[in-house]
Design a protein around this motif. Sequence first.
Motif, PDB file in Angstrom:
ATOM      1  N   GLY A   1       0.778  -1.227   0.000  1.00  0.00           N
ATOM      2  CA  GLY A   1       0.000   0.000   0.000  1.00  0.00           C
ATOM      3  C   GLY A   1       0.809   1.275   0.000  1.00  0.00           C
ATOM      4  O   GLY A   1       0.259   2.358  -0.194  1.00  0.00           O
ATOM      5  N   THR A   2       2.116   1.180   0.215  1.00  0.00           N
ATOM      6  CA  THR A   2       2.961   2.368   0.263  1.00  0.00           C
ATOM      7  C   THR A   2       3.675   2.639  -1.065  1.00  0.00           C
ATOM      8  O   THR A   2       4.107   3.764  -1.316  1.00  0.00           O
ATOM      9  CB  THR A   2       4.024   2.234   1.368  1.00  0.00           C
ATOM     10  OG1 THR A   2       4.881   1.122   1.072  1.00  0.00           O
ATOM     11  CG2 THR A   2       3.360   2.002   2.721  1.00  0.00           C
ATOM     12  N   MET A   3       3.821   1.625  -1.896  1.00  0.00           N
ATOM     13  CA  MET A   3       4.561   1.764  -3.144  1.00  0.00           C
ATOM     14  C   MET A   3       3.897   0.915  -4.222  1.00  0.00           C
ATOM     15  O   MET A   3       3.653  -0.272  -4.030  1.00  0.00           O
ATOM     16  CB  MET A   3       6.018   1.322  -2.969  1.00  0.00           C
ATOM     17  CG  MET A   3       6.861   1.390  -4.237  1.00  0.00           C
ATOM     18  SD  MET A   3       7.348   3.076  -4.692  1.00  0.00           S
ATOM     19  CE  MET A   3       8.539   3.418  -3.388  1.00  0.00           C
ATOM     20  N   GLY A   4       3.601   1.532  -5.365  1.00  0.00           N
ATOM     21  CA  GLY A   4       3.038   0.793  -6.480  1.00  0.00           C
ATOM     22  C   GLY A   4       4.114   0.338  -7.441  1.00  0.00           C
ATOM     23  O   GLY A   4       5.284   0.716  -7.329  1.00  0.00           O
ATOM     24  N   TRP A   5       3.709  -0.491  -8.400  1.00  0.00           N
ATOM     25  CA  TRP A   5       4.615  -0.987  -9.432  1.00  0.00           C
ATOM     26  C   TRP A   5       3.999  -0.753 -10.798  1.00  0.00           C
ATOM     27  O   TRP A   5       2.781  -0.801 -10.957  1.00  0.00           O
ATOM     28  CB  TRP A   5       4.881  -2.479  -9.259  1.00  0.00           C
ATOM     29  CG  TRP A   5       5.919  -2.802  -8.218  1.00  0.00           C
ATOM     30  CD1 TRP A   5       5.762  -2.772  -6.865  1.00  0.00           C
ATOM     31  CD2 TRP A   5       7.262  -3.196  -8.465  1.00  0.00           C
ATOM     32  NE1 TRP A   5       6.935  -3.131  -6.236  1.00  0.00           N
ATOM     33  CE2 TRP A   5       7.873  -3.403  -7.203  1.00  0.00           C
ATOM     34  CE3 TRP A   5       8.027  -3.415  -9.607  1.00  0.00           C
ATOM     35  CZ2 TRP A   5       9.195  -3.815  -7.060  1.00  0.00           C
ATOM     36  CZ3 TRP A   5       9.347  -3.827  -9.484  1.00  0.00           C
ATOM     37  CH2 TRP A   5       9.925  -4.019  -8.215  1.00  0.00           C
TER      38      TRP A   5
ATOM     39  N   THR B   1      -1.399  -1.126  -7.793  1.00  0.00           N
ATOM     40  CA  THR B   1      -1.328  -0.511  -6.467  1.00  0.00           C
ATOM     41  C   THR B   1      -2.187  -1.329  -5.506  1.00  0.00           C
ATOM     42  O   THR B   1      -2.798  -2.321  -5.891  1.00  0.00           O
ATOM     43  CB  THR B   1      -1.826   0.940  -6.507  1.00  0.00           C
ATOM     44  OG1 THR B   1      -3.152   0.962  -7.058  1.00  0.00           O
ATOM     45  CG2 THR B   1      -0.914   1.821  -7.355  1.00  0.00           C
ATOM     46  N   GLY B   2      -2.246  -0.876  -4.264  1.00  0.00           N
ATOM     47  CA  GLY B   2      -3.047  -1.572  -3.269  1.00  0.00           C
ATOM     48  C   GLY B   2      -2.211  -2.469  -2.385  1.00  0.00           C
ATOM     49  O   GLY B   2      -1.005  -2.253  -2.199  1.00  0.00           O
ATOM     50  N   VAL B   3      -2.850  -3.508  -1.853  1.00  0.00           N
ATOM     51  CA  VAL B   3      -2.185  -4.441  -0.943  1.00  0.00           C
ATOM     52  C   VAL B   3      -2.434  -5.858  -1.434  1.00  0.00           C
ATOM     53  O   VAL B   3      -3.572  -6.229  -1.744  1.00  0.00           O
ATOM     54  CB  VAL B   3      -2.723  -4.289   0.488  1.00  0.00           C
ATOM     55  CG1 VAL B   3      -2.076  -5.304   1.421  1.00  0.00           C
ATOM     56  CG2 VAL B   3      -2.492  -2.869   1.002  1.00  0.00           C
ATOM     57  N   GLY B   4      -1.369  -6.653  -1.506  1.00  0.00           N
ATOM     58  CA  GLY B   4      -1.528  -8.045  -1.920  1.00  0.00           C
ATOM     59  C   GLY B   4      -0.374  -8.504  -2.783  1.00  0.00           C
ATOM     60  O   GLY B   4       0.613  -7.793  -2.984  1.00  0.00           O
TER      61      GLY B   4
ATOM     62  N   SER C   1      -7.215 -10.216  -5.456  1.00  0.00           N
ATOM     63  CA  SER C   1      -8.313  -9.289  -5.721  1.00  0.00           C
ATOM     64  C   SER C   1      -8.102  -7.936  -5.049  1.00  0.00           C
ATOM     65  O   SER C   1      -8.704  -6.936  -5.449  1.00  0.00           O
ATOM     66  CB  SER C   1      -9.640  -9.891  -5.263  1.00  0.00           C
ATOM     67  OG  SER C   1      -9.603 -10.182  -3.864  1.00  0.00           O
ATOM     68  N   THR C   2      -7.240  -7.871  -4.030  1.00  0.00           N
ATOM     69  CA  THR C   2      -6.976  -6.622  -3.312  1.00  0.00           C
ATOM     70  C   THR C   2      -5.965  -5.727  -4.027  1.00  0.00           C
ATOM     71  O   THR C   2      -5.694  -4.617  -3.581  1.00  0.00           O
ATOM     72  CB  THR C   2      -6.462  -6.935  -1.900  1.00  0.00           C
ATOM     73  OG1 THR C   2      -5.373  -7.865  -1.988  1.00  0.00           O
ATOM     74  CG2 THR C   2      -7.564  -7.550  -1.038  1.00  0.00           C
ATOM     75  N   VAL C   3      -5.399  -6.224  -5.131  1.00  0.00           N
ATOM     76  CA  VAL C   3      -4.441  -5.445  -5.922  1.00  0.00           C
ATOM     77  C   VAL C   3      -5.210  -4.721  -7.018  1.00  0.00           C
ATOM     78  O   VAL C   3      -5.956  -5.327  -7.781  1.00  0.00           O
ATOM     79  CB  VAL C   3      -3.362  -6.352  -6.537  1.00  0.00           C
ATOM     80  CG1 VAL C   3      -2.458  -5.555  -7.485  1.00  0.00           C
ATOM     81  CG2 VAL C   3      -2.526  -7.005  -5.438  1.00  0.00           C
ATOM     82  N   ASP C   4      -5.040  -3.395  -7.091  1.00  0.00           N
ATOM     83  CA  ASP C   4      -5.731  -2.577  -8.086  1.00  0.00           C
ATOM     84  C   ASP C   4      -4.933  -2.513  -9.377  1.00  0.00           C
ATOM     85  O   ASP C   4      -3.691  -2.478  -9.371  1.00  0.00           O
ATOM     86  CB  ASP C   4      -5.960  -1.165  -7.553  1.00  0.00           C
ATOM     87  CG  ASP C   4      -6.935  -1.144  -6.386  1.00  0.00           C
ATOM     88  OD1 ASP C   4      -7.908  -1.916  -6.433  1.00  0.00           O
ATOM     89  OD2 ASP C   4      -6.703  -0.369  -5.438  1.00  0.00           O
TER      90      ASP C   4
END
Length: 271
Positions: free
Chosen positions: A117-121, A160-163, A133-136
């Motif tokens: 949740g702090t850094m996207g890829w 982004t998101g968490v997972g 499913s928790t990854v956007d």
Amino acid sequence: MTLAHKIQGESMQMVVVQLDDGQRVYAEAGKFLWKTVNVAVETRLGKAGPGEAEAAPAQAGTAGLINKAVKTGLEMGKRHLAGESVAFQHFTARGGSGLAAFAGTLPGTMRAIELDGTMGWTAEKDAFVCAESTVDFDIAFQGWKAGRKSGEGFVLEKFTGVGTLLIAGAGNFIELNPAKYGGTIEVDTGCVVAFQDSIAYEVKRVGALNSQALVAAMFAGQGLSVATLSGDGTVILQSMTYDGMANALFARVGQHDSTGITGGIFGTSKG
């Protein structure tokens, strides 16, 4: 909760994920290999899983329904412009834990990325395999100017998101941090697999656009542009490019010389 998974294989890696009851992953079309019978699969437009698209608008009323429809339409439009399928396949375990396996489209490496949740890829459009499913998911266009320069790779996918996110690439993976090399590295556009949000991505022309550069591009297979990646963060590169493999295979099409190494056994003579 981290997605339980195991990456298997060497030259052609695959991943087997273990889903708890009700847990879901979504995957790019064409990346699924096999599953246990208690894992339900459904193809849906967009990332939203079974029931999610209907439940959210019902709670928010008419405005929520309109917003959801607009969001789904934009997502589908972006994927269509990117040349990707507008639908995802969703895999959900029912009545207990289950297994599902996925892989990339070419021989190569897989990597699991844990998002907190702090850094996207950001990944190139062929790298995505599957995610919780928790990854956007979103499409990140780098601009038509960059696209015209590179001829490939200007359409990127943002997560982004968490997972847990699983990506794949051709050949072996190489991890670099531009901060260790003066802050910027230049890469063949076809070698870029993924990079953290702290990395700035740009496509630039190498050298002047003159007759010598054009001859090199036409006859030596050398591109006129490279991707520049700047900042402090992780960059994942692949040792083989999709175009490189395609060109190597194309060069062998129609060649049936029986004098080759395997020609005496497997080759077909001309004439």
